[in-house]
Scaffold this motif. Structure first.
Motif, PDB file in Angstrom:
ATOM      1  N   SER A 115       7.881   0.087   9.508  1.00 11.72           N
ATOM      2  CA  SER A 115       7.064   0.380   8.330  1.00 11.72           C
ATOM      3  C   SER A 115       5.903   1.302   8.689  1.00 11.72           C
ATOM      4  N   GLU A 169      -0.581   5.371  -0.240  1.00 17.06           N
ATOM      5  CA  GLU A 169      -1.688   4.436  -0.443  1.00 17.06           C
ATOM      6  C   GLU A 169      -2.173   3.863   0.884  1.00 17.06           C
ATOM      7  N   SER A 182       5.314   5.021   7.335  1.00 17.29           N
ATOM      8  CA  SER A 182       4.179   5.285   6.424  1.00 17.29           C
ATOM      9  C   SER A 182       3.035   6.047   7.074  1.00 17.29           C
ATOM     10  N   THR A 195       2.273   1.958  -1.144  1.00 20.78           N
ATOM     11  CA  THR A 195       3.138   3.081  -0.785  1.00 20.78           C
ATOM     12  C   THR A 195       2.621   3.705   0.506  1.00 20.78           C
ATOM     13  N   ILE A 239       5.532  -1.959   2.701  1.00 22.27           N
ATOM     14  CA  ILE A 239       5.691  -0.726   1.943  1.00 22.27           C
ATOM     15  C   ILE A 239       6.264  -1.102   0.584  1.00 22.27           C
ATOM     16  N   THR A 240       5.515  -0.812  -0.478  1.00 24.79           N
ATOM     17  CA  THR A 240       5.934  -1.214  -1.806  1.00 24.79           C
ATOM     18  C   THR A 240       5.282  -0.331  -2.856  1.00 24.79           C
ATOM     19  N   ASP A 241       5.951  -0.202  -4.008  1.00 24.53           N
ATOM     20  CA  ASP A 241       5.363   0.504  -5.142  1.00 24.53           C
ATOM     21  C   ASP A 241       4.481  -0.414  -5.984  1.00 24.53           C
TER      22      ASP A 241
END
Length: 303
Positions: A296, A270, A300, A267, A235-237
């Motif tokens: 995660s 995404e 998400s 994200t 999970i990341t921007d």
């Protein structure tokens, strides 16, 4: 409907039971255990312990190493698990790729064609035994059983769900014709360490693999579901930045690395968008993620 399974192995009794409970509470479809004799836990013993503290999730192997197992023993393990779990057992099978595991049981690993022959014969035998049919065949050089029948215990389910995990064209066609789930691994040639693989991850390679499944499934009223074995979850921007080192290692563009179903990076939004795109583009509706990705995915996908 998209579903996720968690692949994990026990380290101790307390944490394993807690993990099984968390897996069920979080919304996973199944808890799965790999099969690498000598380097990880026995899958069906671990799954039996998980059955005692859960009530809904499926419980299965991901995947049994057909090369070092005997069909009657695997069928008995799966049937027993189905009985004690109240009908939640699943069977995942693969051809086996690690030479040390073959040597540990006094066998030399065959070439690819030999492993495929053996795996398909093994899977057909286990399927027949679980269905209550007697099996007649030769020894390990041909059909992987002699004379066998699974009289007891009989499974609770009328049909134990079967997953065949592979990237081999012949096995993909067979799975398209016979399996309930086709586990897309993205694995190419086994590397010299006997454990790692070349990646068959390019979009055109994935499309060819799925086309093999479709060819095998031609004429089936209900084709098998497609499942991806996810290798990377983050999970990341900054999806491109997170994917760049992996893309370089794999010899792929960042765009292609982010597009393949074996990678879920971005994200939460995404990742959800990608899951929907994978279903639309490839028909993939099932995923297997490893234990570190539990929270995660819960954050998400399930929220």
């Amino acid at each position: 409907m998209t579903s996720f399974s968690l692949q994990a192995v026990p380290q101790d009794a307390a944490s394993w039971k807690a993990l099984a409970v968390r897996c069920e509470e979080a919304g996973f479809d199944a808890l799965l255990v790999p099969d690498h004799p000598g380097s990880c836990a026995s899958p069906f013993v671990a799954l039996a312990a998980a059955a005692a503290v859960t009530s809904r999730i499926g419980l299965g192997s991901n995947v049994v190493n057909a090369g070092v197992r005997e069909p009657i023993l695997v069928a008995a393990d799966v049937a027993t698990l189905d009985v004690i779990s109240g009908g939640r057992a699943r069977l995942g099978v693969g051809a086996g790729h690690t030479p040390a595991e073959w040597r540990a049981v006094g066998r030399e690993r065959p070439d690819v064609a030999g492993r495929v022959d053996h795996c398909l014969a093994f899977t057909e035998a286990v399927r027949a035994l679980l269905d209550g049919e007697p099996v007649r065949g030769g020894g390990l050089d041909g059909e992987p059983v002699r004379d066998a029948v699974l009289e007891k215990p009989r499974p609770v389910q009328a049909r134990i769900p079967l997953t065949l995990g592979t990237a081999n064209s012949r096995m993909l066609r067979w799975a398209g014709e016979h399996a309930d789930v086709v586990g897309l691994t993205g694995f190419g040639r086994t590397l010299e360490d006997g454990h790692q693989h070349q990646a068959r991850w390019r979009p055109d390679q994935i499309e060819r693999q799925i086309e093999q499944v479709r060819t095998g499934a031609a004429g089936r009223e209900t084709p098998p579901e497609l499942e991806a074995l996810v290798q990377m979850v983050e999970i990341t921007d900054d999806a491109e930045g997170a994917a760049a080192p992996h893309a370089e290692r794999l010899g792929m563009s960042v765009a292609d690395a982010l597009a393949v179903p074996f990678v879920l990076i971005g994200t939460a939004g995404e990742i959800r968008t990608k899951i929907a795109r994978n279903e639309e583009q490839w028909g993939i509706t099932r995923y297997v993620v490893r234990q570190p990705a539990l929270e995660s995915i819960a954050e998400s996908v399930f929220r």
